[in-house]
Design a protein around this motif. Structure first.
Motif, PDB file in Angstrom:
ATOM      1  N   UNK A 149       7.579  -4.510 -28.019  1.00 20.21           N
ATOM      2  CA  UNK A 149       7.061  -5.479 -28.979  1.00 20.21           C
ATOM      3  C   UNK A 149       6.212  -6.523 -28.254  1.00 20.21           C
ATOM      4  N   UNK A 150       4.984  -6.696 -28.706  1.00 19.54           N
ATOM      5  CA  UNK A 150       4.095  -7.704 -28.148  1.00 19.54           C
ATOM      6  C   UNK A 150       4.068  -8.937 -29.023  1.00 19.54           C
ATOM      7  N   UNK A 151       4.024 -10.108 -28.413  1.00 14.61           N
ATOM      8  CA  UNK A 151       4.121 -11.385 -29.123  1.00 14.61           C
ATOM      9  C   UNK A 151       2.753 -12.061 -29.207  1.00 14.61           C
ATOM     10  N   UNK A 152       2.455 -12.608 -30.397  1.00 19.01           N
ATOM     11  CA  UNK A 152       1.206 -13.331 -30.623  1.00 19.01           C
ATOM     12  C   UNK A 152       1.492 -14.653 -31.318  1.00 19.01           C
ATOM     13  N   UNK A 153       0.517 -15.544 -31.299  1.00 18.52           N
ATOM     14  CA  UNK A 153       0.495 -16.767 -32.123  1.00 18.52           C
ATOM     15  C   UNK A 153       1.726 -17.641 -31.910  1.00 18.52           C
ATOM     16  N   UNK A 154       1.946 -18.023 -30.663  1.00 17.14           N
ATOM     17  CA  UNK A 154       3.125 -18.831 -30.315  1.00 17.14           C
ATOM     18  C   UNK A 154       2.730 -20.179 -29.729  1.00 17.14           C
TER      19      UNK A 154
ATOM     20  N   UNK B 266       2.755   0.197 -26.409  1.00 12.76           N
ATOM     21  CA  UNK B 266       3.270   1.305 -25.608  1.00 12.76           C
ATOM     22  C   UNK B 266       3.771   0.759 -24.275  1.00 12.76           C
ATOM     23  N   UNK B 267       4.927   0.135 -24.367  1.00 10.43           N
ATOM     24  CA  UNK B 267       5.479  -0.495 -23.168  1.00 10.43           C
ATOM     25  C   UNK B 267       6.999  -0.551 -23.322  1.00 10.43           C
ATOM     26  N   UNK B 268       7.738  -0.015 -22.369  1.00 15.99           N
ATOM     27  CA  UNK B 268       9.196   0.009 -22.532  1.00 15.99           C
ATOM     28  C   UNK B 268       9.849  -1.363 -22.423  1.00 15.99           C
ATOM     29  N   UNK B 269       9.228  -2.274 -21.692  1.00 15.52           N
ATOM     30  CA  UNK B 269       9.854  -3.583 -21.529  1.00 15.52           C
ATOM     31  C   UNK B 269       9.818  -4.347 -22.841  1.00 15.52           C
TER      32      UNK B 269
ATOM     33  N   UNK C  40      -3.866  -3.911 -29.026  1.00 11.04           N
ATOM     34  CA  UNK C  40      -4.195  -2.875 -29.994  1.00 11.04           C
ATOM     35  C   UNK C  40      -4.103  -3.374 -31.421  1.00 11.04           C
ATOM     36  N   UNK C  41      -3.921  -2.443 -32.351  1.00 15.03           N
ATOM     37  CA  UNK C  41      -3.993  -2.768 -33.777  1.00 15.03           C
ATOM     38  C   UNK C  41      -2.712  -2.487 -34.542  1.00 15.03           C
ATOM     39  N   UNK C  42      -1.660  -2.033 -33.865  1.00 18.70           N
ATOM     40  CA  UNK C  42      -0.464  -1.591 -34.586  1.00 18.70           C
ATOM     41  C   UNK C  42       0.495  -2.768 -34.771  1.00 18.70           C
TER      42      UNK C  42
END
Length: 328
Positions: free
Chosen positions: A201-206, A194-197, A91-93
């Motif tokens: 927080x989603x991770x990018x650019x690693x 939108x994920x409880x695990x 998503x975009x958030x």
């Protein structure tokens, strides 16, 4: 932001042949990102064109993080020859925009990001290259390689290397056990999903991850090159990390050394993006970068490096030294 020529055939093979491809974002590197839309389905197309880019490290580290329970994007399809990867769309958030629109929630969101790091640092590091002295020195050298010539300064390059050699052993001594270092863990690379695990927080650019000192990603997050994190928030988050992770007693000194190392590197990188790659917008970040570097240099552990800067790049040659130069 024209999609790569190989994208339609790649998406057709992946089962997304009727999807629309729309621009999403560029990158400081050669990577580009597109959103792929097919009815209610959404995905992200990463274009990592060889020979400039190689998507395999991203895929390897994403799978490692997913295996440890963290929210890295799932890999739907890959074409390594053309450098194309179809990813889960978070998503975009982004954290950056969310906390700017909701400043009263900044510390709450940053506390979740700190807790994620504490969780990551409790787990075995990935099978990744080490963040060692050679890498630290190569990165700090970007300042003397790019910034100093752009600011028309002649400096003591050998003395610069010696100054860093005097302070980096502190980081090396306190980096055991090594952890997975994501290296670009900051508000533009963390998504609210939108994920409880993993605390939503989603991770990018690693894709450039190493194994190394746990303080590095804290510096990346709390001394953000692209947004102002207040000293109060930085202090509160460091206190929270110390409570969660119980780091060694020399952690604060190592954090300052890593902060100075990262900020010196980024000053060099942003100068290179302007001079070599024709991206002058990165010059707007320079005052922030110098302010962060100067704050780190005030720590007693950085005395040899601080002395070098005082002798070679005095204060009037810092924040606005590039203001009169036109983009290459």
């Amino acid at each position: 932001m024209i999609p790569p020529a190989a994208a339609p055939d790649f998406l057709k093979r992946a089962g997304w042949g009727d999807a629309a491809i729309v621009p999403l974002a560029g990158d400081a590197s050669f990577r580009r990102y597109f959103r792929v839309l097919d009815g209610s389905r959404r995905a992200v197309l990463m274009d990592a064109p060889p020979p400039h880019e190689d998507p395999r490290p991203f895929i390897t580290i994403a799978e490692h993080l997913l295996g440890q329970g963290f929210a890295a994007p799932a890999i739907y399809a890959r074409d390594l020859e053309d450098g194309l990867v179809l990813l889960e769309d978070f998503g975009d958030l982004r954290v950056k925009e969310f906390v700017e629109d909701n400043p009263d929630q900044e510390q709450e969101v940053y506390a979740r990001a700190i807790a994620l790091l504490a969780d990551l640092h409790r787990l075995p590091a990935g099978n990744l290259p080490p963040y060692d002295r050679a890498v630290y020195q190569r990165e700090t050298g970007l300042l003397t390689e790019w910034y100093c010539p752009a600011a028309e300064m002649e400096v003591d390059g050998a003395g610069y290397v010696r100054a860093w050699d005097a302070v980096l052993p502190l980081v090396e001594r306190s980096a055991s056990p090594s952890v997975t270092v994501l290296r670009d863990y900051h508000a533009e690379n963390i998504m609210l999903i939108d994920r409880p695990s993993m605390r939503g927080l989603g991770l990018l650019d690693f894709q450039d991850a190493f194994t190394g000192h746990p303080g590095y990603d804290l510096v990346s997050l709390l001394q953000d090159a692209r947004r102002d994190v207040s000293p109060e928030t930085e202090a509160a988050m460091l206190a929270l990390y110390r409570e969660m992770a119980s780091p060694p007693s020399d952690f604060d000194a190592a954090y300052a050394v890593l902060g100075a190392q990262r900020n010196a590197k980024i000053i060099g990188i942003f100068t290179r993006l302007w001079k070599r790659d024709g991206k002058p917008r990165y010059l707007s970040f320079m005052p922030r970068m110098w302010a962060l570097l100067e704050r780190d240099l005030a720590h007693p552990a950085l005395e040899p490096v601080a002395d070098w800067f005082a002798a070679n790049i005095p204060s009037e040659k810092r924040h606005h030294a590039l203001a009169g130069f036109a983009p290459a």
